[in-house]
Design a protein around this motif. Structure first.
Motif, short mmCIF file in Angstrom:
data_model
loop_
_atom_site.label_atom_id
_atom_site.label_comp_id
_atom_site.label_asym_id
_atom_site.label_seq_id
_atom_site.Cartn_x
_atom_site.Cartn_y
_atom_site.Cartn_z
N ARG A 182 0.84 -1.21 0.00
CA ARG A 182 0.00 0.00 0.00
C ARG A 182 0.87 1.26 0.00
N GLU A 183 1.92 1.25 0.84
CA GLU A 183 2.82 2.40 0.88
C GLU A 183 3.55 2.59 -0.45
N LEU A 184 3.93 1.46 -1.09
CA LEU A 184 4.60 1.54 -2.38
C LEU A 184 3.68 2.12 -3.45
N LEU A 185 2.41 1.69 -3.43
CA LEU A 185 1.45 2.23 -4.38
C LEU A 185 1.22 3.73 -4.16
N LEU A 186 1.17 4.12 -2.88
CA LEU A 186 1.01 5.55 -2.59
C LEU A 186 2.21 6.33 -3.10
N ALA A 187 3.42 5.75 -2.89
CA ALA A 187 4.63 6.44 -3.36
C ALA A 187 4.63 6.53 -4.88
N GLN A 188 4.18 5.48 -5.55
CA GLN A 188 4.12 5.50 -7.01
C GLN A 188 3.11 6.53 -7.49
N GLU A 189 1.97 6.58 -6.82
CA GLU A 189 0.96 7.57 -7.21
C GLU A 189 1.48 8.99 -7.01
N TYR A 190 2.20 9.20 -5.92
CA TYR A 190 2.76 10.52 -5.65
C TYR A 190 3.77 10.90 -6.74
N THR A 191 4.64 9.94 -7.11
CA THR A 191 5.63 10.20 -8.14
C THR A 191 4.95 10.51 -9.47
N GLU A 192 3.88 9.74 -9.79
CA GLU A 192 3.15 9.99 -11.02
C GLU A 192 2.54 11.38 -11.01
N ASP A 193 1.98 11.76 -9.88
CA ASP A 193 1.39 13.10 -9.77
C ASP A 193 2.44 14.18 -9.98
N VAL A 194 3.64 13.97 -9.37
CA VAL A 194 4.72 14.95 -9.54
C VAL A 194 5.13 15.06 -11.00
N ILE A 195 5.30 13.87 -11.64
CA ILE A 195 5.72 13.88 -13.04
C ILE A 195 4.68 14.56 -13.92
N ARG A 196 3.40 14.24 -13.66
CA ARG A 196 2.36 14.83 -14.49
C ARG A 196 2.24 16.33 -14.29
N SER A 197 2.56 16.81 -13.07
CA SER A 197 2.38 18.24 -12.78
C SER A 197 3.57 19.09 -13.21
N LEU A 198 4.69 18.49 -13.64
CA LEU A 198 5.85 19.26 -14.06
C LEU A 198 5.56 19.98 -15.37
N ASN A 199 5.98 21.28 -15.44
CA ASN A 199 5.84 22.04 -16.68
C ASN A 199 7.01 21.80 -17.62
N ASP A 200 8.15 21.37 -17.05
CA ASP A 200 9.32 21.07 -17.87
C ASP A 200 9.20 19.68 -18.45
N ALA A 201 9.83 19.52 -19.63
CA ALA A 201 9.82 18.21 -20.27
C ALA A 201 10.67 17.23 -19.44
N LEU A 202 10.14 16.02 -19.26
CA LEU A 202 10.84 14.99 -18.47
C LEU A 202 10.66 13.64 -19.14
N VAL A 203 11.80 12.97 -19.31
CA VAL A 203 11.80 11.65 -19.92
C VAL A 203 12.54 10.69 -18.99
N VAL A 204 11.95 9.51 -18.75
CA VAL A 204 12.58 8.46 -17.93
C VAL A 204 13.02 7.34 -18.87
N VAL A 205 14.32 6.97 -18.79
CA VAL A 205 14.88 5.91 -19.63
C VAL A 205 15.44 4.81 -18.74
N ASP A 206 15.58 3.61 -19.33
CA ASP A 206 16.19 2.50 -18.60
C ASP A 206 17.69 2.49 -18.83
N ALA A 207 18.36 1.45 -18.34
CA ALA A 207 19.83 1.39 -18.44
C ALA A 207 20.31 1.29 -19.87
N GLU A 208 19.46 0.88 -20.81
CA GLU A 208 19.84 0.77 -22.22
C GLU A 208 19.50 2.02 -23.00
N GLY A 209 18.97 3.05 -22.32
CA GLY A 209 18.63 4.29 -23.01
C GLY A 209 17.30 4.26 -23.72
#
Length: 338
Positions: free
Chosen positions: A257-284
């Motif tokens: 439950r705490e992990l899901l809350l943390a994920q939801e919070y991170t998603e909210d932060v990412i969605r609310s950013l006005n700057d462009a943001l891209v998340v990549v894996d170790a292979e780019g």
């Protein structure tokens, strides 16, 4: 830690039932069988000695009766009363085969179920026991040409030892009693084994039912169902184990439950950013992009996910890989946000 395995080419056999209830029943059943076999090893010889002892008592009683009536007649060499009494005893007894009265000089009166006669007997008939004590045992008797239980008792008169009284008993009753003993014992053992097997199966299933419950709940939890609970009320270690398991699943559910809350919070932060943001894996490879990035690049989300970041940035792949390698050496998460 390595498991012991049989060497190649070697064949091993181990009886290991996979069902724990069946295994417990079989082990307890084998324990009962071993106990019954131990009982047989101790009880049957004792019962056999009891039967032989009863034969000895019967022969002693017959010899005592004959001694009281015939001692005086044998000493006085008036044999008629002794013969008459011995033949009557033989007629009245089903198991008595012969009565032999032997003086110390070897003179003997031999009585069988068919006849009586005088004889001069030697050897064991005159001195079956050096200590002049009553003795009995199995022997092959030429008097009746069969195996008998012979019981020899010294008899005397006026404090003088005059000879021996030999009683020969048939072994038919002995063998019948022994056969009945074996049959009763085997039937009793068979009944005990069957009852024990049934009881072992019932109690082993009852004993292992909480274990099956824990196994079923564990499989549900392993499949992701953290709401599963083990309801075990046995009042022993299994109940304690079930309670610990329930506390563990409760902790896992709280952590999720705490992990899901943390994920939801991170998603909210990412969605609310006005700057462009891209998340990549170790292979780019792009695994996440916010709305500002999609608006800036003009890509729909389903097309940009999975693309190499180098294509978006317009940089060579080697430059991107070097950037990601530096991120990995710094101890950060291999996934990077650009």
């Amino acid at each position: 830690m390595s498991e012991d395995r049989p060497a190649p080419g070697k064949k091993t056999f181990a009886f290991r039932p996979r069902n724990i209830a069946l295994r417990a029943a079989i082990y307890s059943w084998l324990l009962v069988i071993a106990s019954l076999l131990l009982y047989l090893a101790l009880a049957l010889p004792y019962q056999k000695r009891v039967i032989i002892g009863n034969m000895g008592s019967e022969a002693r009683n017959i010899a005592s009766s004959i001694s009281q009536v015939t001692a005086t007649a044998i000493v006085a060499e008036d044999y008629s009363s002794a013969i008459e009494h011995c033949m009557k005893v033989l007629k009245d007894s089903d198991s008595l085969l012969y009565v032999i009265i032997t003086r110390n000089d070897g003179f003997s009166l031999v009585h069988t179920r068919k006849e009586w006669y005088q004889d001069q007997l030697e050897g064991e008939w005159r001195a079956p026991s050096a200590s002049r004590e009553a003795s009995g045992g199995f022997r092959r008797s030429g008097i009746v040409d069969r195996e008998v239980f012979n019981f020899s008792v010294p008899f005397g008169y006026s404090g003088i030892d005059w000879g021996w009284i030999h009683i020969g008993l048939s072994l038919e009753k002995y063998r019948a009693d022994l056969r009945d003993l074996y049959i009763r014992t085997l039937v009793l053992i068979g009944v005990c084994v069957l009852i024990t097997l049934a009881a072992s199966l019932v109690f082993s299933r009852k004993l292992t039912r909480p274990i099956h419950t824990l196994d079923r709940i564990t499989r549900r939890v392993a499949a992701g169902d953290l709401d599963a609970r083990a309801d075990v009320r046995t009042g022993d270690e299994l109940e304690s184990l079930a309670d610990s398991f329930n506390r563990m699943t409760e902790g896992l559910r709280e952590s999720r439950r705490e992990l899901l809350l943390a994920q939801e919070y991170t998603e909210d932060v990412i969605r609310s950013l006005n700057d462009a943001l891209v998340v990549v894996d170790a292979e780019g490879v792009i695994i996440r992009a916010n709305a500002a990035t999609l608006d800036l690049l003009g890509y729909p989300e389903e097309e940009i996910l999975g693309l190499p970041i180098a294509r978006i940035l317009g940089e060579p792949d080697s430059v991107v890989r070097e950037l990601l390698a530096g991120t990995a050496r710094s101890g950060k998460d291999p996934a990077a946000m650009v």
